[in-house]
Design a protein around this motif. Structure first.
Motif, PDB file in Angstrom:
ATOM      1  N   GLU A  52      -3.736   9.956  -4.399  1.00 36.47           N
ATOM      2  CA  GLU A  52      -2.384   9.515  -4.071  1.00 36.47           C
ATOM      3  C   GLU A  52      -2.393   8.458  -2.972  1.00 36.47           C
ATOM      4  OE1 GLU A  52       0.555  13.174  -5.069  1.00 36.47           O
ATOM      5  OE2 GLU A  52      -0.885  13.514  -3.453  1.00 36.47           O
ATOM      6  N   VAL A  53      -3.282   8.603  -2.008  1.00 39.33           N
ATOM      7  CA  VAL A  53      -3.395   7.595  -0.946  1.00 39.33           C
ATOM      8  C   VAL A  53      -3.820   6.262  -1.546  1.00 39.33           C
ATOM      9  CG1 VAL A  53      -4.634   6.926   1.144  1.00 39.33           C
ATOM     10  CG2 VAL A  53      -3.872   9.287   0.862  1.00 39.33           C
ATOM     11  N   VAL A  54      -4.820   6.285  -2.422  1.00 38.83           N
ATOM     12  CA  VAL A  54      -5.302   5.058  -3.061  1.00 38.83           C
ATOM     13  C   VAL A  54      -4.203   4.443  -3.921  1.00 38.83           C
ATOM     14  CG1 VAL A  54      -6.942   4.137  -4.752  1.00 38.83           C
ATOM     15  CG2 VAL A  54      -7.723   5.716  -2.983  1.00 38.83           C
ATOM     16  N   GLU A  55      -3.506   5.270  -4.690  1.00 44.90           N
ATOM     17  CA  GLU A  55      -2.440   4.760  -5.550  1.00 44.90           C
ATOM     18  C   GLU A  55      -1.346   4.084  -4.725  1.00 44.90           C
ATOM     19  OE1 GLU A  55       0.632   6.130  -9.085  1.00 44.90           O
ATOM     20  OE2 GLU A  55      -0.592   7.644  -8.084  1.00 44.90           O
ATOM     21  N   ASN A  56      -0.917   4.743  -3.649  1.00 46.33           N
ATOM     22  CA  ASN A  56       0.118   4.146  -2.800  1.00 46.33           C
ATOM     23  C   ASN A  56      -0.351   2.855  -2.150  1.00 46.33           C
ATOM     24  OD1 ASN A  56       2.031   6.121  -3.359  1.00 46.33           O
ATOM     25  ND2 ASN A  56       1.327   7.429  -1.713  1.00 46.33           N
ATOM     26  N   ALA A  57      -1.605   2.826  -1.702  1.00 42.44           N
ATOM     27  CA  ALA A  57      -2.152   1.616  -1.086  1.00 42.44           C
ATOM     28  C   ALA A  57      -2.199   0.473  -2.105  1.00 42.44           C
ATOM     29  CB  ALA A  57      -3.540   1.896  -0.519  1.00 42.44           C
ATOM     30  N   PHE A  61      -0.220  -3.071  -1.951  1.00 44.36           N
ATOM     31  CA  PHE A  61      -1.000  -4.318  -2.020  1.00 44.36           C
ATOM     32  C   PHE A  61      -0.509  -5.197  -3.165  1.00 44.36           C
ATOM     33  CE2 PHE A  61      -4.591  -6.617  -3.902  1.00 44.36           C
ATOM     34  CZ  PHE A  61      -4.937  -7.423  -2.821  1.00 44.36           C
ATOM     35  N   LEU A  62      -0.335  -4.624  -4.337  1.00 45.42           N
ATOM     36  CA  LEU A  62       0.082  -5.405  -5.504  1.00 45.42           C
ATOM     37  C   LEU A  62       1.521  -5.884  -5.387  1.00 45.42           C
ATOM     38  CD1 LEU A  62      -1.681  -3.313  -8.278  1.00 45.42           C
ATOM     39  CD2 LEU A  62      -2.390  -5.530  -7.350  1.00 45.42           C
ATOM     40  N   ARG A  63       2.372  -5.108  -4.721  1.00 41.76           N
ATOM     41  CA  ARG A  63       3.756  -5.505  -4.511  1.00 41.76           C
ATOM     42  C   ARG A  63       3.848  -6.726  -3.607  1.00 41.76           C
ATOM     43  NH1 ARG A  63       5.985  -0.639  -2.488  1.00 41.76           N
ATOM     44  NH2 ARG A  63       5.541   0.350  -4.463  1.00 41.76           N
ATOM     45  N   SER A  64       2.917  -6.834  -2.661  1.00 47.42           N
ATOM     46  CA  SER A  64       2.959  -7.921  -1.680  1.00 47.42           C
ATOM     47  C   SER A  64       2.457  -9.241  -2.268  1.00 47.42           C
ATOM     48  CB  SER A  64       2.128  -7.552  -0.459  1.00 47.42           C
ATOM     49  OG  SER A  64       0.751  -7.530  -0.774  1.00 47.42           O
ATOM     50  N   ARG A  65       1.931  -9.225  -3.430  1.00 49.34           N
ATOM     51  CA  ARG A  65       1.375 -10.441  -4.051  1.00 49.34           C
ATOM     52  C   ARG A  65       2.382 -11.151  -4.884  1.00 49.34           C
ATOM     53  NH1 ARG A  65      -4.039 -11.849  -2.859  1.00 49.34           N
ATOM     54  NH2 ARG A  65      -4.547 -10.278  -1.378  1.00 49.34           N
TER      55      ARG A  65
END
Length: 65
Positions: A52-57, A61-65
């Motif tokens: 879940e931590v990896v998924e949220n990260a 990250f992808l949202r900021s691109r």
């Protein structure tokens, strides 16, 4: 009776929040020992799983691109 209904509503809400296993896929990532330790510490501190931590990260990250 009201307590039972409240309990059932709560249980249903929890089940709805969980994604069905069919929508999840497994992958492998290679992390340094240090980064893996930090990931596990974060998951433990947040009371969640490393996945879940990896998924949220990744979502952030992808949202900021």
């Amino acid at each position: 009776m009201a307590r039972l209904q409240a309990h059932l509503r709560k249980a249903e809400a929890i089940q709805c929040a969980v994604r069905p296993a069919a929508s999840l896929r497994r992958t492998t990532v290679r992390l340094s020992v240090t980064l893996l330790a930090r990931l596990r510490e974060r998951a433990k501190r947040d009371g969640t799983t490393a996945s879940e931590v990896v998924e949220n990260a990744l979502l952030c990250f992808l949202r900021s691109r």
